[in-house]
Write an enzyme that holds these catalytic residues in place. Structure first.
Site, PDB file in Angstrom:
ATOM      1  N   GLY A 192       0.819  -1.199   0.000  1.00  0.00           N
ATOM      2  CA  GLY A 192       0.000   0.000   0.000  1.00  0.00           C
ATOM      3  C   GLY A 192       0.851   1.247   0.000  1.00  0.00           C
ATOM      4  O   GLY A 192       2.042   1.184   0.312  1.00  0.00           O
ATOM      5  N   PRO A 205       2.536   4.833   1.114  1.00  0.00           N
ATOM      6  CA  PRO A 205       3.142   5.188   2.393  1.00  0.00           C
ATOM      7  C   PRO A 205       2.122   5.795   3.354  1.00  0.00           C
ATOM      8  O   PRO A 205       1.207   6.490   2.915  1.00  0.00           O
ATOM      9  CB  PRO A 205       4.186   6.247   2.015  1.00  0.00           C
ATOM     10  CG  PRO A 205       4.377   6.143   0.552  1.00  0.00           C
ATOM     11  CD  PRO A 205       3.154   5.531  -0.021  1.00  0.00           C
ATOM     12  N   GLY A 249      -0.666   2.765   7.209  1.00  0.00           N
ATOM     13  CA  GLY A 249      -0.789   1.975   8.424  1.00  0.00           C
ATOM     14  C   GLY A 249      -0.310   0.540   8.281  1.00  0.00           C
ATOM     15  O   GLY A 249      -0.757  -0.331   9.032  1.00  0.00           O
ATOM     16  N   LYS A 250       0.614   0.288   7.385  1.00  0.00           N
ATOM     17  CA  LYS A 250       1.101  -1.074   7.217  1.00  0.00           C
ATOM     18  C   LYS A 250       1.882  -1.528   8.439  1.00  0.00           C
ATOM     19  O   LYS A 250       1.628  -2.599   8.997  1.00  0.00           O
ATOM     20  CB  LYS A 250       1.988  -1.172   5.962  1.00  0.00           C
ATOM     21  CG  LYS A 250       1.244  -0.839   4.696  1.00  0.00           C
ATOM     22  CD  LYS A 250       2.141  -0.950   3.485  1.00  0.00           C
ATOM     23  CE  LYS A 250       3.220   0.109   3.424  1.00  0.00           C
ATOM     24  NZ  LYS A 250       2.699   1.478   3.326  1.00  0.00           N
ATOM     25  N   THR A 251       2.801  -0.679   8.867  1.00  0.00           N
ATOM     26  CA  THR A 251       3.581  -1.018  10.046  1.00  0.00           C
ATOM     27  C   THR A 251       2.660  -1.175  11.246  1.00  0.00           C
ATOM     28  O   THR A 251       2.781  -2.112  12.039  1.00  0.00           O
ATOM     29  CB  THR A 251       4.629   0.078  10.307  1.00  0.00           C
ATOM     30  OG1 THR A 251       5.316   0.350   9.088  1.00  0.00           O
ATOM     31  CG2 THR A 251       5.605  -0.339  11.362  1.00  0.00           C
ATOM     32  N   GLU A 289     -14.537   6.281 -14.115  1.00  0.00           N
ATOM     33  CA  GLU A 289     -14.788   4.990 -13.466  1.00  0.00           C
ATOM     34  C   GLU A 289     -16.253   4.582 -13.607  1.00  0.00           C
ATOM     35  O   GLU A 289     -16.558   3.400 -13.789  1.00  0.00           O
ATOM     36  CB  GLU A 289     -14.389   5.033 -11.987  1.00  0.00           C
ATOM     37  CG  GLU A 289     -12.910   5.319 -11.728  1.00  0.00           C
ATOM     38  CD  GLU A 289     -11.965   4.370 -12.455  1.00  0.00           C
ATOM     39  OE1 GLU A 289     -12.348   3.200 -12.710  1.00  0.00           O
ATOM     40  OE2 GLU A 289     -10.847   4.791 -12.801  1.00  0.00           O
ATOM     41  N   HIS A 319     -16.628   2.858 -16.949  1.00  0.00           N
ATOM     42  CA  HIS A 319     -16.205   1.451 -16.917  1.00  0.00           C
ATOM     43  C   HIS A 319     -17.312   0.597 -16.297  1.00  0.00           C
ATOM     44  O   HIS A 319     -17.688  -0.441 -16.812  1.00  0.00           O
ATOM     45  CB  HIS A 319     -14.972   1.273 -16.027  1.00  0.00           C
ATOM     46  CG  HIS A 319     -13.684   1.714 -16.652  1.00  0.00           C
ATOM     47  ND1 HIS A 319     -13.283   1.323 -17.898  1.00  0.00           N
ATOM     48  CD2 HIS A 319     -12.674   2.475 -16.156  1.00  0.00           C
ATOM     49  CE1 HIS A 319     -12.092   1.848 -18.152  1.00  0.00           C
ATOM     50  NE2 HIS A 319     -11.692   2.554 -17.114  1.00  0.00           N
TER      51      HIS A 319
HETATM   52  P1  ADP Z   1       3.122   2.760   6.716  1.00  0.00           P
HETATM   53  O1  ADP Z   1       3.910   1.727   7.412  1.00  0.00           O
HETATM   54  O2  ADP Z   1       2.001   2.203   5.893  1.00  0.00           O
HETATM   55  O3  ADP Z   1       3.929   3.725   5.930  1.00  0.00           O
HETATM   56  P2  ADP Z   1       2.577   3.538   9.376  1.00  0.00           P
HETATM   57  O4  ADP Z   1       1.965   2.300   9.893  1.00  0.00           O
HETATM   58  O5  ADP Z   1       4.005   3.741   9.707  1.00  0.00           O
HETATM   59  O6  ADP Z   1       2.388   3.638   7.815  1.00  0.00           O
HETATM   60  O7  ADP Z   1       1.724   4.784   9.839  1.00  0.00           O
HETATM   61  C1  ADP Z   1       2.284   5.873  10.497  1.00  0.00           C
HETATM   62  C2  ADP Z   1       1.342   6.445  11.511  1.00  0.00           C
HETATM   63  O8  ADP Z   1       0.193   6.987  10.885  1.00  0.00           O
HETATM   64  C3  ADP Z   1       0.820   5.402  12.442  1.00  0.00           C
HETATM   65  O9  ADP Z   1       1.671   5.226  13.530  1.00  0.00           O
HETATM   66  C4  ADP Z   1      -0.528   5.983  12.863  1.00  0.00           C
HETATM   67  O10 ADP Z   1      -0.378   6.923  13.884  1.00  0.00           O
HETATM   68  C5  ADP Z   1      -0.979   6.702  11.625  1.00  0.00           C
HETATM   69  N1  ADP Z   1      -1.827   5.842  10.810  1.00  0.00           N
HETATM   70  C6  ADP Z   1      -1.546   5.381   9.565  1.00  0.00           C
HETATM   71  N2  ADP Z   1      -2.543   4.645   9.080  1.00  0.00           N
HETATM   72  C7  ADP Z   1      -3.492   4.589  10.046  1.00  0.00           C
HETATM   73  C8  ADP Z   1      -4.770   3.970  10.138  1.00  0.00           C
HETATM   74  N3  ADP Z   1      -5.254   3.234   9.131  1.00  0.00           N
HETATM   75  N4  ADP Z   1      -5.479   4.116  11.276  1.00  0.00           N
HETATM   76  C9  ADP Z   1      -4.969   4.856  12.274  1.00  0.00           C
HETATM   77  N5  ADP Z   1      -3.792   5.473  12.256  1.00  0.00           N
HETATM   78  C10 ADP Z   1      -3.036   5.360  11.148  1.00  0.00           C
HETATM   79 ZN    ZN Z   2      -9.844   3.496 -16.858  1.00  0.00          ZN
HETATM   80 MG    MG Z   3       5.950   1.689   7.549  1.00  0.00          MG
END
Ligand code: ADP
Ligand code: ZN
Ligand code: MG
Length: 631
Positions: A209, A211, A214-216, A431, A434
């Site tokens: 996804g 940056p 919220g992947k981490t 969209e 489509h």
């Molecule tokens: P990624 O790893 O996708 O780049 P992070 O997980 O590091 O993003 O997100 C950084 C910060 O942004 C998180 O610590 C949180 O505070 C906030 N955040 C990001 N996505 C979410 C979400 N879906 N829900 C709540 N907080 C989020």
């Molecule tokens: Zn298209």
């Molecule tokens: Mg990250």
């Protein structure tokens, strides 16, 4: 301020601190002392005179005593000149010197020059200092590991965090991803339940996804929910200057993890490490490749019955080595998308938990104004608003603070492509086009979802169709309909806005590919007959990336192929135009609704198309087949 924010990679404890710069001062100090010492001990004592002057003094009977050394002669005068009695001269080959000294009655002796002192000062000490300097810089290059010679020390490094506090409560707006990850939590909590029946637990989950979505955070939440240790490392940490260090770390990490199973191993920014291996003329990426190979080996190697789940995150899935995606490795991929309006509201709610808000604030309005913001951007927004409120000494954060913070952030995000109102409208029409064509033409996969949430991979929106069954054969009619769907985006822009945009580039690419294949590979053109003209694809399973050659056919045939391709595409475009012109009002309604909600489920689309004003409730969870995406 966002209570759930956790520094990425916050798990590296016990890192040996790098050599302090103080060491450098010690070395410099020692060098100074050395210089002074040399000047003091090795410098000739007394006044420096020439040999001829010395001879003159001897003949004049002024010299009391001399000590003849190897290379210099020290002497004292009978009567000190200007308070200085000592003198030194450089010795010259002079066989008569002793005779002359005897004649003048000078006391003389050979001087035992201390040999070791100049030697030590002259080169042993500088050498030692050089060694010290060298090892100092070498250590700095070795980075956090405390020097290049100590791979073994990386063993002491602790990657694990036993007690992760993050839960799914801290994540919002990524419901689909969270749903899939709940399953992983189940695996980790009760591995026996699954393995007893002979199944084995998935090994790798790749979070993909843009940056800041919220992947981490999600990876940590899985560990927090399952209450298992969380081993984490960032991909870039594996890649060191010295070949072998990264691979050793991978081995280490897995050894530690295996001892603690069930647990999660999380590799953030996998792309730093997992870039596709390639043959390089310079043999450049040795270290990264070794590390990657080690990772692949470890993933294959450890016992699948042990509940170790390897999670990884990337925002550039397209650069990853295909070997990483093979079954038994990162075979599960979870899309972590930017949130839609509802999701953004949820994320905001999480982040305002510890903020003093004016009760009049409507977070839904804030969410509506922040299209294109990822979770991290929203967290940042709340913080920014709180700071602005504090700056004007307010007691609570008010709507105007949010408004100002949004303006600021959007200005900053402009580079990150936040869509303007006009652009959003174009994308929404596109969209909708489509989606409507896909719903109208017979035999097509039903539309699952339409979205105009920009997703950072270049696509500004998407329409997703879900196949009801796997298809191994496409009939000509299906292909033509598929072309019309792909061209539906452009046709809608044409009809509704009266102008076309660059947004259809990917569609056109795919349309051209399909149409050309129909003509040259699948023998679907009557004019050209059932011939496969395409010779370039035969070697493709070696995947050598040889630039494709044109087939072996004449210029005339080539022209005919081009004509046929053009004709097929044109008739598909006309079909799409016809469908949409007939449904101009539906196109309008779907577009308006999409602009409002940003994401629309297939059921709602079908309801609009049937003329039902009220959309039905949320649909049931979706079946497994791989979705087909149109951008
Ligand atoms: P990624 O790893 O996708 O780049 P992070 O997980 O590091 O993003 O997100 C950084 C910060 O942004 C998180 O610590 C949180 O505070 C906030 N955040 C990001 N996505 C979410 C979400 N879906 N829900 C709540 N907080 C989020
Ligand atoms: Zn298209
Ligand atoms: Mg990250």
């Amino acid at each position: 301020m966002p209570s759930s924010s956790v520094p990425p990679g916050g798990s590296q404890k016990g890192r040996p601190s790098a050599t302090k710069p103080a060491a450098l001062w010690w070395v410099l100090g020692a060098l100074m002392l050395l210089a002074i010492g040399q000047a003091y001990f090795l410098a000739p004592a007394g006044k420096q005179i020439s040999y001829s002057e010395f001879k003159g003094l001897v003949r004049g009977g002024q010299v009391a005593e001399v000590a003849v050394g190897d290379t210099i002669i020290h002497g004292t005068l009978k009567k000190p000149e200007e308070g200085v009695a000592g003198f030194t001269t450089t010795r010259i080959e002079d066989p008569k010197l002793v005779e002359e000294l005897d004649e003048a009655g000078v006391k003389y002796s050979g001087e035992l020059v201390s040999r070791w002192l100049p030697e030590v000062l002259g080169w042993v000490v500088p050498l030692l200092l050089l060694v010290a300097l060298w090892s100092f810089f070498f250590k700095r290059m070795g980075g956090a590991e405390g020097g290049v010679m100590s791979f073994a020390r990386s063993k002491a490094k602790i990657y694990a965090e036993d007690d992760v506090k993050t839960t799914f409560q801290d994540v919002a707006g990524v419901d689909e991803a969270a749903q899939e990850l709940r399953e992983i939590v189940e695996f980790l909590k009760t591995p026996k339940k699954f393995t007893n029946l002979g199944g084995h637990i998935p090994k790798g989950v790749l979070l993909v996804g843009p940056p800041g979505t919220g992947k981490t955070l999600l990876a940590r939440a899985v560990a927090g929910e399952a209450k298992v240790p969380f081993f984490s490392l960032s991909g870039s940490e594996f890649v060191e200057m010295f070949v072998g260090v990264g691979a050793a770390r991978v081995r280490d990490l897995f050894a530690q993890a295996e001892a603690k199973a069930p647990c999660i191993v999380f590799i953030d920014e996998l792309d730093a490490l997992g870039k596709a291996r390639q043959q390089s003329a310079f043999g450049g990426h040795e270290e990264r490749e070794q590390t990657l190979n080690q990772l692949l080996a470890e993933m294959d190697g450890f016992d699948a019955r042990k509940a170790i789940i390897i999670m990884a995150a990337t925002n550039r899935p397209e650069v990853l080595d295909p070997a990483l995606m093979r079954p038994g490795r990162f075979d599960r991929q979870v899309l972590v998308d930017k949130p839609d309006v509802k999701g953004r509201e949820e994320v905001l709610k999480i982040h305002v938990r510890n903020v003093k808000l004016d009760p009049a604030i409507d977070l839904r309005k804030v969410a509506a104004r922040t299209a294109g913001f990822a979770g991290a951007d929203l967290a940042n927004l709340v913080n920014e608003a709180a700071l602005l409120a504090a700056r004007r000494d307010a007691q609570v954060v008010q709507m105007r603070d949010f408004d100002e913070a949004i303006d600021r952030l959007i200005a900053g995000l402009e580079k990150k492509r936040v869509m303007s109102t006009k652009e959003r409208e174009i994308v929404a029409y596109h969209e909708s086009g489509h989606a409507i064509v896909a719903s109208v033409l017979p035999n097509m996969d039903p539309v699952h979802k339409i979205s105009i949430v920009a997703r950072g991979f270049g696509a500004l929106g998407y329409t997703m169709q879900l196949p009801l069954e796997d298809k191994y054969l496409m009939q000509k009619g299906d292909l033509l309909a598929q072309l019309a769907i792909l061209l539906g985006g452009r046709a809608a822009e044409e009809i509704a806005i009266g102008e076309i945009s660059t947004g259809a580039q990917n569609d056109l690419q795919r349309v051209t590919d399909i149409a050309r294949s129909m003509v040259t590979e699948w023998g679907m053109s009557e004019r050209l007959g059932t011939i496969n003209f395409d010779t370039s694809r035969r070697g493709r399973f070696l995947d050598l990336g040889i630039p494709s050659e044109r087939g072996l056919y004449s210029e005339d045939t080539a022209r005919m192929i081009d004509d046929e391709v053009k004709q097929i595409i044109n008739s598909a475009l006309n079909e799409a135009r016809r469908v949409l012109r007939d449904r101009r009002d539906i196109l309008e309604r779907v577009t308006r609704r999409l602009l409002e909600k940003e994401v629309m489920e297939g059921d709602e689309l079908r309801a609009i198309m049937l003329g039902t004003p009220d959309p039905p409730p949320e649909p049931a969870p979706e079946p497994a087949p791989e979705p087909l995406r149109l951008t």
